[in-house]
Design a protein around this motif. Structure first.
Motif, PDB file in Angstrom:
ATOM      1  N   ARG A  81       0.847  -1.232  -0.282  1.00 27.54           N
ATOM      2  CA  ARG A  81       0.164  -0.163  -0.025  1.00 27.54           C
ATOM      3  C   ARG A  81       0.767   1.347  -0.140  1.00 27.54           C
ATOM      4  N   GLY A  82       0.453   2.241  -0.610  1.00 29.21           N
ATOM      5  CA  GLY A  82       1.243   3.386  -0.830  1.00 29.21           C
ATOM      6  C   GLY A  82       2.536   3.262  -1.855  1.00 29.21           C
ATOM      7  N   ALA A  83       2.773   2.058  -2.365  1.00 24.83           N
ATOM      8  CA  ALA A  83       3.910   2.016  -3.391  1.00 24.83           C
ATOM      9  C   ALA A  83       3.172   2.394  -4.977  1.00 24.83           C
ATOM     10  N   ASP A  84       4.016   2.883  -5.643  1.00 20.05           N
ATOM     11  CA  ASP A  84       3.768   3.486  -6.930  1.00 20.05           C
ATOM     12  C   ASP A  84       3.581   2.219  -7.764  1.00 20.05           C
ATOM     13  N   PRO A  85       2.561   1.792  -8.219  1.00 21.81           N
ATOM     14  CA  PRO A  85       2.366   0.403  -8.842  1.00 21.81           C
ATOM     15  C   PRO A  85       3.245   0.304 -10.323  1.00 21.81           C
ATOM     16  N   PHE A  86       3.010   1.234 -11.036  1.00 24.02           N
ATOM     17  CA  PHE A  86       3.981   1.617 -12.216  1.00 24.02           C
ATOM     18  C   PHE A  86       5.221   1.033 -12.007  1.00 24.02           C
ATOM     19  N   LEU A  90       7.918  -2.078 -12.517  1.00 23.07           N
ATOM     20  CA  LEU A  90       8.722  -1.702 -13.889  1.00 23.07           C
ATOM     21  C   LEU A  90       9.985  -1.969 -13.322  1.00 23.07           C
ATOM     22  N   ALA A  91      10.570  -1.899 -12.206  1.00 22.74           N
ATOM     23  CA  ALA A  91      11.944  -2.034 -11.885  1.00 22.74           C
ATOM     24  C   ALA A  91      12.436  -3.280 -12.200  1.00 22.74           C
ATOM     25  N   PRO A  92      12.045  -4.190 -11.615  1.00 28.19           N
ATOM     26  CA  PRO A  92      12.920  -5.720 -11.604  1.00 28.19           C
ATOM     27  C   PRO A  92      13.126  -5.871 -13.197  1.00 28.19           C
ATOM     28  N   PRO A  93      12.026  -6.256 -14.035  1.00 24.93           N
ATOM     29  CA  PRO A  93      12.236  -6.430 -15.418  1.00 24.93           C
ATOM     30  C   PRO A  93      13.201  -5.205 -16.078  1.00 24.93           C
ATOM     31  N   LEU A  94      13.078  -4.079 -15.753  1.00 27.06           N
ATOM     32  CA  LEU A  94      14.111  -3.136 -16.258  1.00 27.06           C
ATOM     33  C   LEU A  94      15.555  -3.410 -15.781  1.00 27.06           C
ATOM     34  N   THR A  95      15.762  -4.257 -14.789  1.00 25.15           N
ATOM     35  CA  THR A  95      17.297  -4.316 -14.385  1.00 25.15           C
ATOM     36  C   THR A  95      17.599  -5.522 -15.187  1.00 25.15           C
ATOM     37  N   LEU A 132      21.863   1.614 -12.346  1.00 28.33           N
ATOM     38  CA  LEU A 132      21.351   2.361 -11.338  1.00 28.33           C
ATOM     39  C   LEU A 132      19.954   2.646 -11.160  1.00 28.33           C
ATOM     40  N   PHE A 133      19.278   3.043 -12.477  1.00 31.25           N
ATOM     41  CA  PHE A 133      18.086   3.726 -12.411  1.00 31.25           C
ATOM     42  C   PHE A 133      17.135   2.599 -12.006  1.00 31.25           C
ATOM     43  N   PRO A 134      16.961   1.348 -12.362  1.00 35.95           N
ATOM     44  CA  PRO A 134      15.853   0.625 -11.718  1.00 35.95           C
ATOM     45  C   PRO A 134      16.159   0.325 -10.492  1.00 35.95           C
ATOM     46  N   ILE A 135      17.470   0.211  -9.779  1.00 36.95           N
ATOM     47  CA  ILE A 135      17.644  -0.173  -8.334  1.00 36.95           C
ATOM     48  C   ILE A 135      16.949   1.175  -7.746  1.00 36.95           C
ATOM     49  N   TRP A 136      17.195   2.280  -8.070  1.00 38.82           N
ATOM     50  CA  TRP A 136      16.792   3.583  -7.403  1.00 38.82           C
ATOM     51  C   TRP A 136      15.269   3.583  -7.476  1.00 38.82           C
ATOM     52  N   ILE A 137      14.812   3.283  -8.596  1.00 39.90           N
ATOM     53  CA  ILE A 137      13.355   3.370  -8.927  1.00 39.90           C
ATOM     54  C   ILE A 137      12.693   2.198  -7.860  1.00 39.90           C
ATOM     55  N   ALA A 138      13.026   1.131  -7.814  1.00 44.42           N
ATOM     56  CA  ALA A 138      12.620   0.095  -6.878  1.00 44.42           C
ATOM     57  C   ALA A 138      12.923   0.665  -5.524  1.00 44.42           C
ATOM     58  N   GLY A 139      13.947   1.286  -4.912  1.00 48.71           N
ATOM     59  CA  GLY A 139      14.056   1.737  -3.938  1.00 48.71           C
ATOM     60  C   GLY A 139      12.991   2.860  -3.431  1.00 48.71           C
ATOM     61  N   TRP A 140      12.582   3.687  -4.371  1.00 51.36           N
ATOM     62  CA  TRP A 140      11.633   4.675  -4.211  1.00 51.36           C
ATOM     63  C   TRP A 140      10.254   4.095  -4.183  1.00 51.36           C
ATOM     64  N   ALA A 141      10.044   3.415  -5.207  1.00 57.64           N
ATOM     65  CA  ALA A 141       8.622   2.815  -5.340  1.00 57.64           C
ATOM     66  C   ALA A 141       8.004   1.829  -4.168  1.00 57.64           C
ATOM     67  N   SER A 142       8.902   1.343  -3.414  1.00 54.94           N
ATOM     68  CA  SER A 142       8.660   0.275  -2.492  1.00 54.94           C
ATOM     69  C   SER A 142       7.829   1.018  -1.286  1.00 54.94           C
ATOM     70  N   ASN A 143       8.015   2.296  -1.163  1.00 53.05           N
ATOM     71  CA  ASN A 143       7.314   2.655   0.073  1.00 53.05           C
ATOM     72  C   ASN A 143       7.805   2.118   1.135  1.00 53.05           C
TER      73      ASN A 143
END
Lengths: 339, 396, 170
Positions: A81-86, A90-95, A132-143
Motif C-alpha cells: 500500500r502506498g507504493a507506486d504500482p507502475f 517496472l523496476a525488476p524487469p528493467l534491471t 542504477l536507475f531501476p535499482i533506485w526506482i525500486a528503492g523509491w517505489a517500494s514505500n
C-alpha cells in the motif's frame, strides 16, 4: 534445398539476421548458464562452510534452480500500500533488460557476438551504469524506508565506482586503439594480452576494473545496498515472487558479464596457448566468476563511507595513473622507443 | 550524576532532540522486532538524519513470558528447566545461578565432586556461548549470505563438539536440567574426559584459524575499531559487567574476585582491553573462550571422587523445602553478572515467594541510547552484535 | 567495608523494636551486608554513602508485594505492604562484595529513585514499576518496560490472577 542453404547464408550474412539468431542463442544459453551458476555457487559456498549445499532436488541437487524458479513463479505478487504500482512493477524487469542489453557486445568467440559495435566498450559500460536507475526506482517505489536506504546507497556506490571503471576500461582501448571489443581481442592475440603487455598499467587496470565491477554489481564486499543483516534485502525487501527473483538474477548476470568483459579486455578473450576459440573465453569467464564467488563467501562487507573512501581516495587516482601510463607506453611503442 | 542521560521518549520524537541541523529531514526507522540482526525480538526506534543516527530509543519486552510469576507457582525442582530458557545460549550457567540461590537458603553445601563438575560445565558452556557470540557478530558484519556466514558455520560446527559432550552427560543437547538444589543429577560417564579434551583441543585450533580469517582482515578492523566505544565510566555507571566492561578496562571477574564452585582452586586469568570498542569486545570474548578452554582442559583430568549430591536422592518434586529467608547469589555468565535474588516462603515452603533474576543483557541493552547516536546504521548493527544480548533473559 | 563505613551506615537503618515497643537503634556491630531494613526517607542517603564509599556498580532492585497476613504473637495483622530490596556492588580490586538493603513501603508510598546516582538503575526501576507497581520518585521516565504501554494492572502482585477464569491478557 540449395535455395534453403542460400537463404540461410543470406540471412546470416545480413547483420540484422545474424543479430536476431545470435541474440536468441546467446540469451538462452547465458540465462540457462546463470541458473546453474547459482547451483554451483550454493555448492561452492556449502563446501567452504563445511556443509554440502543442495542435494535433494535431482542428483546432486542439480534441479534446484528449476525448483526455485517454479516456486518463485507461483508466488503471489503483492504491491504494498502506498507504493507506486507502475514503477514498482517496472523496476525488476528493467534491471534484467539493461543487463541483457550489456550482454550484446560481449564476444564469446571470433564471430560469436550479437552486435559487433564500433563503440562496444562504451555500450557495455553505459548499460552497466544505467542499471542504477531501476535499482533506485525500486528503492523509491517500494514505500519502505529500508528499500529507500538501500536505493540511496546503491546510487552513491554505483555512481562512485563507475569512475574508476571507465578510466581503467580506457587502458585496453588506448593500447589496442579501438573501442570495438572484437578488435581489442584480435590485437591482444597478435601482440600479447593487455594485462602483461606493456608491463605496468595493465595489471593495475585489470585489478581496478575487476574491483569496480564487483562494486557495480553490488557483490560482497561491496553489497551494502542489499546488506542482508542490516537492510534485509535492501531494495528488494518489498518484492515477492518472480519480481524479487529477477533482482538477484540480474546481479548474477551482471557479474558474469563483468567477468566476460575482464576476460575480453584484459585477458585476451578467446586466445589461448593452443587451439584458440570460444572455449578459452568461457574458461576465463568462469574462472573469474569462481574468484568472485570465493571473495563473496570469505569477506565481510565494507561500511558505505569506507567504500566510498576507497573509491575516491585510492581507486580513482590509481586508475588515472594507469591511463596516463598506458598512453605513455603506447606512444613509446608507436614511436619506436624514442621520446 | 557524572554522565548525561539520554532524554526520555516523548510522543513526538522531534521535540526533545537537542542539537541537530534543523534543515535536516529526520526519518524514523524501526529496527523492528522482526529483523535478522537484532539478536532476538527487540525493537529499536532509530531517528536518522540520512544514515547517521541522531537518537535511539529501545523497546524490550517482546519476549516477556512471565517467568518470575511462573516460578512463584512452581516447586524448586521444577524451576530449573524454566530458567534454562532465560539465557538460552548458556543454559548451564542459568541453572547454576538458580540452584546456588536455593542452596544458600537451604544451608547445604554441594560436595566437592559436584562443585568440580559444575565448574567444568560452566567453563565449557562459556566457550560455547562465546562461539555463538563471535559467529553471529561476524554474520552481522558480513551478511548471512556472505563471508560472515562462513565464520558462523565454523563456530557452530565447533559448538556442536561441546554439545555432543553435554549430550553424553545429560541426554540433552540444549536445556539440560542437570543441576538440582544440592548437587547434580547426572554423573560423568566413562570416557567423558577424553571426549572433552579432544573437543576442546579441536576448538583451540579453530579459534586460531578464526583469528587469522577474521581478526587479521583489514575490513574487519575498519568496521570494528573505534566503533561503539563504551568508556570505563559509562560501563561502571550502567552496571555492566562481564566481557563488555572488561573490554572497557574494568578489571573485574566474579570467578576470580568472588569465587564460587571450585574457582578458588584454579587460576583464572582475566582478559581485559582498554579501548572499549567493538574490536575490544570481540577480542575479549575470543581470548576468554581460549582461557575457558584452558581451565576446562586442566580441570577435567582431576575430578575428585565422591558424591555429586548432598544428602539423600530427591524423589519427589516437593522434597525441597525452604521455609523462609532472602538471599542474593551471583555467578559470572558469559554476558556479565547473572544474579538471583530469592525471597523464599511460598505456600508450604515448596516454592519461592519472589524470584528475581538479574539479567546482564538488560544492562547491556540499556547502553544503546548512549552509544548509538552519531553512528551509521551499519555501525548500529555491529554495536548491537558486539553487546551480545540475549532477549530471553532481558525479557524473561 | 571498613568499620568507619559501618558506623556511618548504622544511623541510617530502621531501628529494631523490643518487646516494650521501644526503638533500639542499630549498633555498627549489628550491621551486615544483606537484608537490613532502611526507612524510606534514608534510602537515597544510604545509596549516596555507599556510592562514595566505592560501591559503584548497581546490581538490581527487587520489589515484592506482601499481602495482609497474620503474624504469630501479634494481635494486629501485618497490613499489605511492599518491600524494595536494592543490591549494589563494590568492584574491587581484589575481592568484590555486594551490599543489599530493604525498604518497607506501605500502600501508596513511593521510594526515591537512584537514577541520579547510578544510571544502571533506570531500567531496573522501570521494570519493577511495570511488574509490581512501586513508584520511584524523580525517575526521569517512569513507564512500563516489559508490558505494553496501556496494560492495566501489575502482573507480579500477589493478587494478580493467573488461575482464575478472567484471562489477564486481551
Amino acid at each position: 534445398m540449395s535455395n534453403l542453404s542460400e537463404n540461410i547464408e543470406l540471412f546470416m550474412g545480413n547483420p540484422w539476421g545474424r543479430g536476431v539468431v545470435l541474440s536468441i542463442a546467446i540469451v538462452t544459453v547465458v540465462m540457462t548458464l546463470i541458473a546453474w551458476t547459482i547451483w554451483f555457487e550454493r555448492k561452492f559456498a556449502g563446501r567452504m562452510q563445511n556443509r554440502v549445499g543442495p542435494t535433494f532436488v535431482g542428483p546432486f541437487g542439480l534441479l534446484q534452480p528449476l525448483a526455485d524458479v517454479i516456486k518463485m513463479l507461483r508466488k503471489e505478487l503483492i504491491i504494498p500500500r502506498g507504493a507506486d504500482p507502475f514503477l514498482f512493477l517496472l523496476a525488476p524487469p528493467l534491471t534484467l533488460f539493461f543487463t541483457l542489453a550489456g550482454l550484446a557486445v560481449v564476444p564469446f568467440g571470433p564471430s560469436i557476438v550479437v552486435a559487433d559495435l564500433e563503440l562496444g566498450v562504451l555500450w557495455a559500460l553505459a548499460f552497466s551504469g544505467l542499471l542504477l536507475f531501476p535499482i533506485w526506482i525500486a528503492g523509491w517505489a517500494s514505500n519502505n524506508k529500508y528499500a529507500l536506504l538501500g536505493g540511496m546507497r546503491a546510487v552513491a556506490q554505483g555512481v562512485s565506482y563507475e569512475v574508476p571503471m571507465l578510466l581503467t576500461a580506457l587502458v585496453p582501448v588506448i593500447q589496442c586503439s579501438s573501442f570495438n571489443i572484437t578488435e581489442i581481442v584480435n590485437y591482444q592475440i597478435a601482440n600479447g594480452w593487455v594485462i602483461y603487455w606493456p608491463p605496468g598499467p595493465g595489471i593495475f587496470a585489470a585489478a581496478i576494473f575487476f574491483v569496480a565491477s564487483l562494486a557495480e554489481a553490488n557483490r560482497i564486499p561491496f553489497d551494502i545496498p542489499e546488506a542482508e543483516s542490516e537492510l534485509i534485502a535492501g531494495v528488494g525487501v518489498e518484492y515477492t515472487g518472480i519480481l524479487y527473483g529477477l533482482l538477484p538474477l540480474s546481479e548474477y548476470l551482471h557479474t558474469l558479464i563483468s567477468s566476460a568483459l575482464v576476460a575480453a579486455l584484459f585477458l585476451g578473450g578467446w586466445d589461448g596457448p593452443f587451439a584458440p576459440g570460444m572455449h578459452w573465453m568461457i574458461l576465463k569467464t568462469l574462472t573469474l566468476f569462481v574468484g568472485i564467488l570465493w571473495i563473496r563467501w570469505s569477506l565481510l562487507r565494507f561500511r558505505s563511507d569506507q567504500l566510498l573512501r576507497i573509491c575516491w581516495y585510492w581507486l580513482v587516482p590509481i586508475s588515472m595513473l594507469t591511463v596516463c601510463a598506458a598512453a605513455l607506453s603506447k606512444y613509446l611503442l608507436a614511436s619506436g622507443g624514442s621520446l | 550524576m557524572s554522565i548525561a542521560m539520554p532524554s526520555p521518549f516523548v510522543a513526538d520524537p522531534y521535540l526533545d532532540i537537542d542539537d541537530y541541523d534543523s534543515d535536516a529531514d529526520l526519518m524514523v526507522l524501526n529496527l523492528g522486532p522482526q529483523h535478522p540482526s537484532t539478536h532476538g525480538v527487540f525493537r529499536i526506534k532509530l531517528i536518522l538524519d540520512g544514515e547517521i543516527i541522531i537518537k535511539a530509543i529501545s523497546y524490550p519486552g517482546y519476549l516477556h513470558r512471565g517467568v518470575e510469576k511462573l516460578c512463584e507457582k512452581l516447586n524448586y525442582a521444577m524451576i530449573t528447566p524454566i530458567v534454562d530458557k532465560n539465557d538460552y545460549i548458556s543454559p548451564m550457567i542459568n541453572e547454576q545461578a538458580i540452584n546456588m540461590a536455593f542452596e544458600s537458603l537451604m544451608g547445604v553445601e554441594v560436595p566437592r565432586r559436584g562443585r568440580w563438575i559444575r565448574t567444568i560445565l560452566a567453563e565449557m558452556q562459556r566457550v560455547a556461548s562465546h562461539l555463538i557470540a563471535l559467529g553471529t557478530f561476524a554474520m552481522d558484519l558480513g551478511g548471512a549470505i556472505g563471508g560472515g556466514a562462513s565464520l558462523f558455520m565454523y563456530m557452530f560446527r565447533d559448538r556442536e563438539l561441546i554439545l555432543d559432550c553435554f549430550e553424553e552427560l545429560t541426554g540433552c543437547r540444549f536445556h539440560y536440567n542437570t543441576h538440582i538444589a544440592g548437587g547434580q543429577r547426572h554423573d560423568l560417564p566413562e570416557g567423558w574426559s577424553e571426549k572433552v579434551k579432544t573437543a576442546l583441543a579441536q576448538i583451540t585450533q579453530h579459534l586460531e584459524d578464526c583469528k587469522q580469517l577474521v581478526v587479521e582482515n583489514p575490513i574487519f578492523a575498519d568496521r570494528t575499531k573505534g566503533v561503539g566505544v563504551i568508556t570505563q565510566q559509562l560501563a561502571l555507571e550502567l552496571g555492566l559487567q562481564g566481557p563488555i566492561a572488561r573490554a572497557s578496562g574494568v578489571d573485574m571477574d566474579l570467578r576470580r574476585d568472588a569465587p564460587y564452585h571450585c574457582y578458588d582452586e584454579v587460576k583464572v586469568n582475566v582478559v581485559t582491553e582498554s579501548s572499549g570498542d567493538t574490536w575490544a569486545r570481540f577480542m575479549v570474548r575470543l581470548r576468554e573462550a581460549q582461557e575457558s578452554i584452558r581451565i576446562a582442559t586442566e580441570m577435567v583430568d582431576g575430578v575428585p571422587v565422591g558424591p555429586i549430591f548432598a544428602g539423600k536422592v530427591v524423589k519427589t518434586a516437593i522434597a525441597i523445602k525452604i521455609k523462609e529467608g532472602q538471599s542474593y547469589v551471583a555467578v559470572e555468565s558469559p554476558r556479565g553478572e547473572l544474579g538471583t535474588y530469592l525471597i523464599a516462603g511460598g505456600p508450604k515452603g515448596i516454592s519461592p515467594y519472589r524470584l528475581k533474576i538479574r539479567p546482564p543483557s538488560l544492562h547491556a541493552i540499556s547502553a544503546i541510547p548512549y552509544i548509538l547516536p552519531g553512528n551509521n546504521v551499519s555501525d548500529a548493527i555491529a554495536i548491537l552484535g558486539s553487546l551480545d544480548p540475549v532477549m530471553g533473559e532481558v525479557d524473561r | 567495608m571498613t568499620p568507619k563505613l559501618y558506623q556511618q551506615i548504622a544511623p541510617l537503618l530502621t531501628p529494631t523494636v523490643d518487646a516494650d515497643g521501644n526503638a533500639l537503634p542499630i549498633t555498627p556491630e549489628q550491621v551486615v551486608n544483606f537484608g537490613m531494613m532502611v526507612p524510606q526517607n534514608k534510602h537515597l542517603a544510604l545509596a549516596q554513602l555507599l556510592k562514595e564509599a566505592g560501591y559503584s556498580i548497581y546490581v538490581t532492585v527487587v520489589a515484592s508485594h506482601w499481602e495482609e497476613q497474620t503474624v504469630k504473637g501479634k494481635s494486629a495483622p501485618d497490613p499489605e505492604h511492599f518491600e524494595v530490596a536494592t543490591v549494589v556492588r563494590h568492584p574491587g580490586p581484589g575481592a568484590t562484595t555486594t551490599f543489599s538493603w530493604r525498604v518497607r513501603l506501605e500502600v501508596g508510598e513511593s521510594i526515591d529513585s537512584l537514577v541520579s546516582l547510578y544510571a544502571g538503575a533506570d531500567w531496573q526501576e522501570r521494570e519493577q514499576y511495570d511488574l509490581v507497581g512501586v513508584r520511584f520518585d524523580n525517575h526521569p521516565d517512569l513507564r512500563r518496560l516489559m508490558m505494553p504501554e496501556d496494560w492495566p494492572g501489575h502482573p507480579l502482585r500477589r493478587d494478580y490472577a493467573i488461575d482464575t477464569s478472567h484471562f489477564p491478557w486481551r
